[in-house]
Design a protein around this motif. Structure first.
Motif, PDB file in Angstrom:
ATOM      1  N   ALA A  88      -1.154  19.025 128.515  1.00 52.39           N
ATOM      2  CA  ALA A  88      -0.813  18.213 127.343  1.00 52.39           C
ATOM      3  C   ALA A  88       0.702  18.030 127.288  1.00 52.39           C
ATOM      4  CB  ALA A  88      -1.318  18.900 126.083  1.00 52.39           C
ATOM      5  N   GLU A  98      -7.713  15.760 120.455  1.00 51.28           N
ATOM      6  CA  GLU A  98      -6.688  15.175 121.346  1.00 51.28           C
ATOM      7  C   GLU A  98      -7.279  14.854 122.712  1.00 51.28           C
ATOM      8  OE1 GLU A  98      -3.090  17.518 121.739  1.00 51.28           O
ATOM      9  OE2 GLU A  98      -2.980  17.746 119.564  1.00 51.28           O
ATOM     10  N   MET A  99      -8.023  15.804 123.241  1.00 52.59           N
ATOM     11  CA  MET A  99      -8.608  15.591 124.573  1.00 52.59           C
ATOM     12  C   MET A  99      -9.588  14.409 124.566  1.00 52.59           C
ATOM     13  SD  MET A  99     -11.159  15.788 126.886  1.00 52.59           S
ATOM     14  CE  MET A  99     -12.475  16.783 126.258  1.00 52.59           C
ATOM     15  N   HIS A 158      -6.544  25.750 123.571  1.00 53.40           N
ATOM     16  CA  HIS A 158      -7.695  25.509 122.698  1.00 53.40           C
ATOM     17  C   HIS A 158      -8.481  26.798 122.482  1.00 53.40           C
ATOM     18  CE1 HIS A 158      -9.341  25.544 126.735  1.00 53.40           C
ATOM     19  NE2 HIS A 158     -10.523  25.794 126.205  1.00 53.40           N
ATOM     20  N   ALA A 215      -6.876  20.396 119.398  1.00 43.92           N
ATOM     21  CA  ALA A 215      -6.839  20.160 120.847  1.00 43.92           C
ATOM     22  C   ALA A 215      -8.075  19.378 121.315  1.00 43.92           C
ATOM     23  CB  ALA A 215      -6.761  21.500 121.579  1.00 43.92           C
ATOM     24  N   TRP A 254      -5.552  21.901 127.824  1.00 44.05           N
ATOM     25  CA  TRP A 254      -5.019  21.913 126.447  1.00 44.05           C
ATOM     26  C   TRP A 254      -5.175  23.338 125.929  1.00 44.05           C
ATOM     27  CZ3 TRP A 254      -6.751  17.151 128.105  1.00 44.05           C
ATOM     28  CH2 TRP A 254      -6.094  16.010 127.630  1.00 44.05           C
TER      29      TRP A 254
END
Lengths: 313, 453
Positions: B320, B250-251, B231, B247, B229
Motif C-alpha cells: 500500500a 482499500e484493497m 490488516h 485495509a 496491506w
C-alpha cells in the motif's frame, strides 16, 4: 382343536411369508430405514466425525434455511434442472427414438452414433463441452462469431451455464433413446392401421395411439430423470471448476457454483457441508430436503400418471 | 387384458419408482452420516514396522523428490518401512482421517495451510506436543516464526511445516524494457501505472495484458492481495473485522479500479478464457499473454521448464502507498505435515515427521528438488541450498518479519471463501455498495464460525 390348527397354519403361513420377504426386509432395513433414521438423528446433532455427537435441536435446520448462503441458489438451480433439463431430455430422447424407428437405412449407424455419447465418462464429457463452448477459444463461438450471431459466455455466464449443462445432458440422451425405441417398436401396428382407416392425422396417431401405449415408459423416464437430476453432481462441479480456471493445486479457493452460484446443486451442498466443512448435521438437513423433494416429485408424477393412463385406456 | 396388464405394471412401477426415489436419495445420506471411533497407540519406534505416508504431490519430479527423502529416512531407520501414497487432496485426507482403519494413513500432509485451524480443533491431526517434548526439540530455534504460527491453532500444535511457499511478483523483463520500465513497482499506485503501460490491446481483446487482476486470475485471490496491506481479519473477540478494518475496503476499491482501468470485467474475463492451465506449460505468463503475475516461488522453475523465451524478473509484491517501509513482505503458506490420530504407529510416524521437517539435509534436498522455500533456519543458510537471483527474492520474502498468512479458524478456509465470494460480486459489478457488502460478509463469517463451534 380345529381353532388351534387354524392358528398354527396361519402362524406358519405368516412365518413363511416373512421368510420369503426377509432378503428384502433386511435390505430395506439396512439401506433405507437405518440411513433414514440416522439422517434425521444427525440433522439434530453437532457432529464433525470425531468425538461424540451433541444435541443441537433445530439449529442446523435454521442455519441451512436462514444463514447458509448457498442453500437457496442451489435449491433454485436443482428445481430449474428438474423442470427444464428432465423435460428436454425426455422430449429429445422420444424425438430421437421416433426418428430412428422411422429411418429405413443405416439404422444401426445412427443408433450407435446417438448412443455412444452416453458411454462417455461424465468428467471427460463435461471437460470436452467446456472446451467446445469456451467463449475465448472454443469452436462453437468461433462459428457463431463467423455467422455474425451472438456468442454466449456458456459456462462463464450465469444466464447460460444451466442451458449449457442441458445441452450436455441432451448430447448424452442415448439411454432414453434406447428405451423409447423399444417402447415404440412394441406399439401394436393394428392400432395405427385402425387409426389411419378412421382418418387420423400423424399428430392424432401420436397423441391417441403412440403416447398412451408408451406412457408407462415416459413416466419411467421422467421419474428416473427426476431422481438422477436430484443427484446431479459431477457435471456442474467439473464445469464450474474448469470454467473458473481452478482445477486444484496449492489449496486454492474454488468459487462454489461458478459462475455466480449458477451451477450449484443440492448434492454439492451435501458434499461441501458433510465432507469439506464436516458439519454432518447441516449436511443431513440438505439430504433430507433432497429426500423430501424426490418423494414429492415422485408422488406428484404418480398421481398425474393415473390420469394419463385412464385417458389412454 | 392389455389394459389390465398395464395397470398391474403401472402399480408395480409406481411402487418401484417410489422405492427407487427413496433409496437413491438415502444412499446419499447414508454416506454422509456415519459413526466414530477412538484410537491411540504406544508403539515401539525401534520395532520393525510399516507406516503409511499420504502426501499431495503428483508431478513426477515432485513425487521422485519426496520418494528420495523417504528412501533416505528408511536408510537411517532400517526398522521402519514407509508406504507412500501421493496425489491426496484435503477432501480425501479428511475422510480417511475420520474413517481410520488399518489401510488409513499414519503420516499425513496437506497443502492447505488455512485448514490448520480445522485440523487442530477437530482433532483430525494429532497434537504433536508430547512428541516434541519427548524429542527435546526447541521449535523456536529451528523454524521461522510465521511458519510456526500457521502450523498451530490456539496453542495446539498439530502440524509442522514441510517446506514453505512465498508469494511475490513475476515480471517479463523484455516487456519491461520495451515499455521503458526500469524497475519493478514498489507501491500499488506504481503497479497500476506499470500494468497500464504494459497492456497492448488488439481488437476487442489484448495482444498483451500488463496484469490479470481478477480474482479468477489464478493466484490473484483476495487473501494474496490482502497480504500487502496491514490488516486484521478478526478482532480481539474473534469476530470478523473486515468491515471495520479500512485495509479491506482499500484493497477491494483498488482491485476494482484496476479491473476497470485495464478494460473492464467482461473484457478481462473473455481474455482469461484464452489462458492455458495454471499448472501447465501454457500458463499465460509463460506464453507472454500477461507481462506480470502474482505467484508462488514454484513459478520460476515451471516457467523455465516450460521454455519461456524471455528473461524473468522476480520481486516482492507492491505494498500500500502508505506502507512503503514494509516493502519486501509477502504472502506465506506451505505444506503442513502431521500424524493421524487413529494411527497405531504414532511413535514411528513421529520419526518420519521429525526427519522430514527438521533434518537439514532432507529439507535442503527437497527444497532444491521442488523449488520451495526451506522451512528451517539451518536449511535456509545451508551452503547446499541452490539459490539463484530469482529464487533469492522468495527466500527473503519468507524471512521478512512483515510477511503474513491469514489466521487459522475453526472452520478452516471457509471465511476466506466467503470473502472471496463477495470479491467476485464486487469486481463484476453485481455488488456495488462496498460498505454494506463487507458488513454483510462479516456477519456471514461470524455465523459460519458459530455454526462450526
Amino acid at each position: 382343536m380345529a381353532t388351534y390348527t387354524l392358528r398354527a397354519k396361519r402362524r406358519r403361513s405368516a412365518l413363511r411369508t416373512v421368510a420369503f420377504l426377509s432378503p428384502w426386509l433386511i435390505g430395506f432395513g439396512v439401506f433405507f430405514a437405518y440411513p433414514l433414521v440416522s439422517t434425521v438423528y444427525f440433522s439434530l446433532m453437532r457432529y464433525d466425525g470425531f468425538g461424540t455427537p451433541a444435541f443441537r435441536g433445530l439449529d442446523n435446520w435454521a442455519y441451512v434455511f436462514q444463514d447458509y448462503p448457498m442453500f437457496w441458489p442451489a435449491l433454485r438451480n436443482t428445481l430449474w434442472l428438474v423442470l427444464v433439463m428432465v423435460t428436454c431430455r425426455v422430449v429429445f430422447g422420444l424425438g430421437v427414438g421416433l426418428l430412428i424407428t422411422k429411418i429405413r437405412t443405416g439404422v444401426g449407424v445412427f443408433r450407435t452414433l446417438f448412443y455412444l455419447p452416453y458411454l462417455a465418462p461424465p468428467v471427460a464429457a463435461t471437460l470436452a463441452f467446456v472446451f467446445l463452448l469456451n467463449p475465448g477459444t472454443g469452436p462453437v463461438n468461433s462459428v457463431l462469431d463467423g455467422l455474425g450471431l451472438p456468442a454466449p459466455g456458456w459456462f462463464t455466464d450465469p444466464a447460460w451455464s444451466k442451458p449449457a449443462l442441458t445441452a450436455l445432458a441432451l448430447w448424452g440422451v442415448g439411454d432414453l433413446m434406447v428405451i423409447f425405441m423399444a417402447a415404440l417398436l412394441d406399439v401394436p401396428k393394428e392400432q395405427y392401421e385402425a387409426a389411419e382407416l378412421d382418418g387420423a392425422s400423424a399428430w392424432q396417431r401420436f397423441r391417441y395411439v403412440t403416447l398412451p401405449n408408451i406412457s408407462p415408459i415416459v413416466m419411467f423416464a421422467v421419474v428416473t430423470g427426476v431422481i438422477q437430476t436430484m443427484q446431479y453432481y459431477t457435471q456442474p462441479l467439473v464445469a464450474g471448476k474448469v470454467a473458473s480456471g481452478v482445477i486444484g493445486g496449492s489449496g486454492q479457493q474454488f468459487e462454489p457454483g461458478y459462475p455466480d452460484k449458477s451451477t450449484l446443486t443440492l448434492p454439492q451442498l451435501v458434499y461441501n457441508l458433510g465432507f469439506q466443512r464436516f458439519d454432518y448435521g447441516s449436511a443431513c438437513v440438505v439430504a433430507l430436503v433432497l429426500f423430501a423433494l424426490a418423494m414429492a416429485f415422485t408422488a406428484l408424477l404418480m398421481r398425474r400418471r393415473g390420469g394419463l393412463i385412464q385417458a389412454g385406456d | 387384458m392389455p389394459g389390465k396388464s398395464r395397470k398391474v405394471i403401472s402399480s408395480m412401477s409406481r411402487r418401484s419408482a417410489a422405492a427407487l426415489a427413496a433409496s437413491a436419495s438415502l444412499a446419499l445420506l447414508a454416506t454422509a452420516c456415519t459413526g466414530s471411533s477412538e484410537a491411540g497407540a504406544n508403539d515401539d519406534p525401534n520395532a520393525r514396522t510399516t507406516i503409511t505416508f499420504w502426501h499431495g504431490w503428483s508431478a513426477p519430479a515432485e513425487v521422485k523428490a519426496i520418494q528420495a527423502n523417504v528412501d533416505a529416512f528408511e536408510k537411517a531407520h532400517p526398522n521402519i518401512t514407509v508406504k507412500v501414497v501421493g496425489n491426496i487432496n484435503d477432501d480425501k485426507l479428511n475422510q480417511a482421517l475420520r474413517a481410520g482403519g488399518s489401510n488409513g494413513p499414519d503420516v499425513v500432509s496437506s497443502f492447505t495451510t488455512s485448514n490448520v485451524g480445522k485440523f487442530c480443533s477437530s482433532g483430525a491431526f494429532l497434537d504433536l506436543k508430547p512428541f516434541i517434548e519427548k524429542s527435546k526439540l526447541d521449535l523456536g530455534k529451528l523454524i521461522p516464526k510465521p511458519m510456526l504460527d500457521y502450523t498451530q491453532f490456539e496453542g495446539t500444535r498439530c502440524a509442522l511445516p514441510l517446506l514453505g511457499d512465498a508469494y511475490g511478483l513475476y515480471y517479463n523483463k523484455d516487456a519491461f524494457e520495451k515499455a521503458g520500465i526500469t524497475s519493478p513497482p514498489k507501491t500499488w499506485s506504481e503497479f497500476a501505472e506499470v500494468a497500464m503501460k504494459l497492456t497492448k490491446t488488439k481488437g476487442d481483446g489484448y495482444e498483451q495484458l500488463g496484469f490479470m487482476p481478477t480474482y479468477h486470475g489464478y493466484e490473484t485471490v483476495v487473501d494474496h492481495y490482502m497480504s500487502q496491506w496491514d490488516h486484521a481479519y478478526f478482532d480481539q473477540d474473534g469476530k470478523s473485522n473486515i468491515a471495520k478494518d479500512p485495509a479491506f475496503a482499500e484493497m477491494f476499491t483498488y482491485q476494482k479500479k484496476l479491473v476497470d482501468d485495464l478494460g473492464g470485467f467482461a473484457k478481462l474475463e473473455k481474455y482469461r478464457n484464452t489462458f492455458g492451465d495454471e499448472w501447465g506449460a501454457e500458463h499465460p505468463f509463460h506464453t507472454g499473454q500477461v507481462a506480470m503475475q502474482l505467484d508462488g516461488e514454484w513459478r520460476l522453475g515451471m516457467a523455465q521448464d516450460a521454455g519461456a523465451d524471455f528473461e524473468i524478473g522476480t520481486a516482492p509484491l507492491p505494498v500500500a502507498d502508505d506502507e512503503v517501509d514494509e516493502y519486501g513482505k509477502g504472502f506465506l503458506s506451505g505444506t503442513i505435515i502431521g500424524i493421524a490420530p487413529r494411527s497405531e504407529k504414532q511413535n514411528a510416524a513421529w520419526e518420519l515427521v521429525r526427519y522430514l521437517t527438521t533434518d537439514t539435509a532432507a529439507v535442503v534436498s527437497f527444497a532444491n528438488a521442488i523449488h520451495n522455500v526451506p522451512s528451517t533456519f539451518e536449511a535456509l543458510k545451508s551452503p547446499d541450498l541452490k539459490v539463484d537471483a530469482g529464487f533469492k527474492t522468495f527466500l527473503d520474502i519468507a524471512q521478512n518479519p512483515h510477511s503474513n498468512t491469514p489466521p487459522a479458524s475453526v472452520n478452516g478456509s471457509t471465511y476466506q471463501t466467503t470473502l472471496q465470494d463477495f470479491g467476485f460480486q464486487y469486481e463484476s459489478g453485481k455488488a456495488t455498495d462496498l460498505k454494506a457488502g463487507l458488513e454483510k460478509t462479516a456477519e456471514q463469517i461470524d455465523t459460519d464460525i458459530e455454526q462450526a463451534k
